[in-house]
Design a protein around this motif. Structure first.
Motif, PDB file in Angstrom:
ATOM      1  N   THR A  17       0.868  -1.338  -0.101  1.00 42.64           N
ATOM      2  CA  THR A  17       0.157  -0.038   0.098  1.00 42.64           C
ATOM      3  C   THR A  17       0.834   1.234   0.154  1.00 42.64           C
ATOM      4  O   THR A  17       1.751   1.396   0.884  1.00 42.64           O
ATOM      5  CB  THR A  17      -1.043  -0.150   1.285  1.00 42.64           C
ATOM      6  OG1 THR A  17      -1.643  -1.060   1.313  1.00 42.64           O
ATOM      7  CG2 THR A  17      -1.687   1.250   1.259  1.00 42.64           C
TER       8      THR A  17
ATOM      9  N   LYS B 197      -3.760   0.335  -2.961  1.00 41.43           N
ATOM     10  CA  LYS B 197      -3.042  -1.005  -2.456  1.00 41.43           C
ATOM     11  C   LYS B 197      -3.107  -1.832  -3.925  1.00 41.43           C
ATOM     12  O   LYS B 197      -4.008  -1.992  -4.576  1.00 41.43           O
ATOM     13  CB  LYS B 197      -4.161  -1.750  -1.535  1.00 41.43           C
ATOM     14  CG  LYS B 197      -3.832  -3.062  -1.054  1.00 41.43           C
ATOM     15  CD  LYS B 197      -4.635  -3.620  -0.264  1.00 41.43           C
ATOM     16  CE  LYS B 197      -4.271  -5.160  -0.008  1.00 41.43           C
ATOM     17  NZ  LYS B 197      -5.317  -5.825   1.114  1.00 41.43           N
TER      18      LYS B 197
ATOM     19  N   ASN C   5      -2.174  -5.580  -5.272  1.00 37.37           N
ATOM     20  CA  ASN C   5      -2.187  -7.044  -4.895  1.00 37.37           C
ATOM     21  C   ASN C   5      -1.676  -7.978  -6.030  1.00 37.37           C
ATOM     22  O   ASN C   5      -2.658  -8.345  -6.770  1.00 37.37           O
ATOM     23  CB  ASN C   5      -3.552  -7.382  -4.108  1.00 37.37           C
ATOM     24  CG  ASN C   5      -3.410  -8.594  -3.642  1.00 37.37           C
ATOM     25  OD1 ASN C   5      -2.418  -9.534  -3.682  1.00 37.37           O
ATOM     26  ND2 ASN C   5      -4.523  -8.990  -2.782  1.00 37.37           N
TER      27      ASN C   5
ATOM     28  N   THR D  68       3.234  -3.125   4.003  1.00 33.64           N
ATOM     29  CA  THR D  68       2.518  -4.147   3.548  1.00 33.64           C
ATOM     30  C   THR D  68       1.031  -4.159   4.135  1.00 33.64           C
ATOM     31  O   THR D  68       0.653  -3.131   4.670  1.00 33.64           O
ATOM     32  CB  THR D  68       3.319  -5.426   4.021  1.00 33.64           C
ATOM     33  OG1 THR D  68       3.515  -5.592   5.617  1.00 33.64           O
ATOM     34  CG2 THR D  68       4.525  -5.647   3.243  1.00 33.64           C
ATOM     35  N   GLU D  69       0.552  -5.443   4.286  1.00 32.61           N
ATOM     36  CA  GLU D  69      -1.049  -5.441   4.784  1.00 32.61           C
ATOM     37  C   GLU D  69      -1.050  -4.829   6.133  1.00 32.61           C
ATOM     38  O   GLU D  69      -0.099  -5.003   7.065  1.00 32.61           O
ATOM     39  CB  GLU D  69      -1.246  -7.019   5.155  1.00 32.61           C
ATOM     40  CG  GLU D  69      -1.301  -7.861   3.743  1.00 32.61           C
ATOM     41  CD  GLU D  69      -2.558  -7.433   2.846  1.00 32.61           C
ATOM     42  OE1 GLU D  69      -2.807  -7.997   1.913  1.00 32.61           O
ATOM     43  OE2 GLU D  69      -3.530  -6.971   3.600  1.00 32.61           O
ATOM     44  N   GLU D  70      -2.168  -4.059   6.234  1.00 34.94           N
ATOM     45  CA  GLU D  70      -2.513  -3.292   7.601  1.00 34.94           C
ATOM     46  C   GLU D  70      -2.736  -4.187   8.771  1.00 34.94           C
ATOM     47  O   GLU D  70      -2.080  -4.209   9.785  1.00 34.94           O
ATOM     48  CB  GLU D  70      -3.544  -2.276   7.316  1.00 34.94           C
ATOM     49  CG  GLU D  70      -3.534  -1.175   6.294  1.00 34.94           C
ATOM     50  CD  GLU D  70      -4.656  -0.479   6.093  1.00 34.94           C
ATOM     51  OE1 GLU D  70      -5.197  -0.179   7.120  1.00 34.94           O
ATOM     52  OE2 GLU D  70      -5.171  -0.105   4.963  1.00 34.94           O
TER      53      GLU D  70
ATOM     54  N   GLN E 274      -4.376  -8.449   9.517  1.00 31.25           N
ATOM     55  CA  GLN E 274      -4.808  -9.890   9.128  1.00 31.25           C
ATOM     56  C   GLN E 274      -5.482 -10.610  10.219  1.00 31.25           C
ATOM     57  O   GLN E 274      -5.147 -10.569  11.227  1.00 31.25           O
ATOM     58  CB  GLN E 274      -3.642 -10.616   8.548  1.00 31.25           C
ATOM     59  CG  GLN E 274      -4.099 -11.909   7.953  1.00 31.25           C
ATOM     60  CD  GLN E 274      -2.934 -12.708   7.183  1.00 31.25           C
ATOM     61  OE1 GLN E 274      -2.077 -11.785   6.568  1.00 31.25           O
ATOM     62  NE2 GLN E 274      -2.980 -13.977   7.175  1.00 31.25           N
TER      63      GLN E 274
END
Length: 243
Positions: free
Chosen positions: A93, A163, A165, A222-224, A226
């Protein structure tokens, strides 16, 4: 003796159960959230230099000063923000602020933001257009039948969040916290190429001279968070209604 053995077994079971984070007698699913983001790069541009592995400034058009990357009535490539120049294969992101000056005074002016992969292909294309009112638009590839993705923003500033992916060949875009394109439909007629592998970064251009652009407060991560399911098995089970 039987009661003693039963009592000892019960004690051992209780000790083991208390040592666990959670025990579910029915093997229920425990959901763990709020896993912190992994920051790849962050800068408020207040220093004298930037990490050139993550920020590339075209000094013919822009300069870094007073906590931002700035242009002065020049057109062309302003800067590129990289997650990794050699590409990244996990979702990433980008967040940053964009300020514009005199866009409406310049016919056909626009701020262009291209999402790139390692091959140099544009996987997503976002523009801030000079209009009345000014608006953002995701540029669709030729022949796309996806609905137009536009949002008005008639102020001088905007917060961009995108974002990318590579696992799903999709992207999502938010303008000032409002979702313009969702990740669920970001590959459905909006993507420029089908291959999102090895995402690199975001390239920012100014289409016409006579307007100025300021870029600030960059975050690449990276991913906020999970959701992580965990199944906990019974350590011991005792029916206290017996004896």
């Amino acid at each position: 003796m039987k009661n003693v053995k039963r009592f000892l077994a019960l004690c051992v079971g209780l000790i083991m159960a208390l040592s666990c984070m959670s025990v579910s007698a029915a093997n229920e699913s425990l959901t763990v959230t709020e896993r912190n983001a992994k920051m790849i790069y962050e800068s408020d541009f207040s220093g004298d230099t930037v990490d050139t592995d993550h920020v590339e400034i075209n000094t013919a058009v822009a300069n870094q000063s007073n906590g931002a990357i700035r242009t002065d009535n020049k057109s062309g490539h302003v800067a590129t923000f990289y997650a990794a120049k050699d590409g990244i294969t996990d979702p990433v992101t980008f967040e940053f602020n964009v300020y514009e000056y005199h866009m409406k005074d310049v016919g056909g002016a626009q701020v262009q933001m291209f999402f790139l992969n390692k091959a140099g292909s544009i996987v997503g294309d976002l523009r801030w257009y000079n209009a009345n009112p000014k608006y953002f638009k995701v540029i669709q590839p030729s022949g796309s039948t996806a609905p137009a993705a536009t949002i008005n923003n008639d102020t001088q500033s905007a917060h961009i969040k995108a974002k990318l992916n590579p696992h799903t060949n999709s992207f999502a875009v938010w303008i000032n916290g409002t979702e313009l394109v969702s990740e669920e439909n970001g590959s459905n007629g909006y993507a420029k190429v089908a291959d999102f592998s090895e995402i690199t970064g975001v390239k920012i251009n100014v289409s016409a001279a006579g307007m100025s652009v300021v870029l600030s407060n960059l975050k690449i991560y990276t991913e906020e968070s999970q959701t992580v399911p965990a199944i906990w098995e019974d350590v011991s089970h005792e029916d206290f209604e017996k004896n």
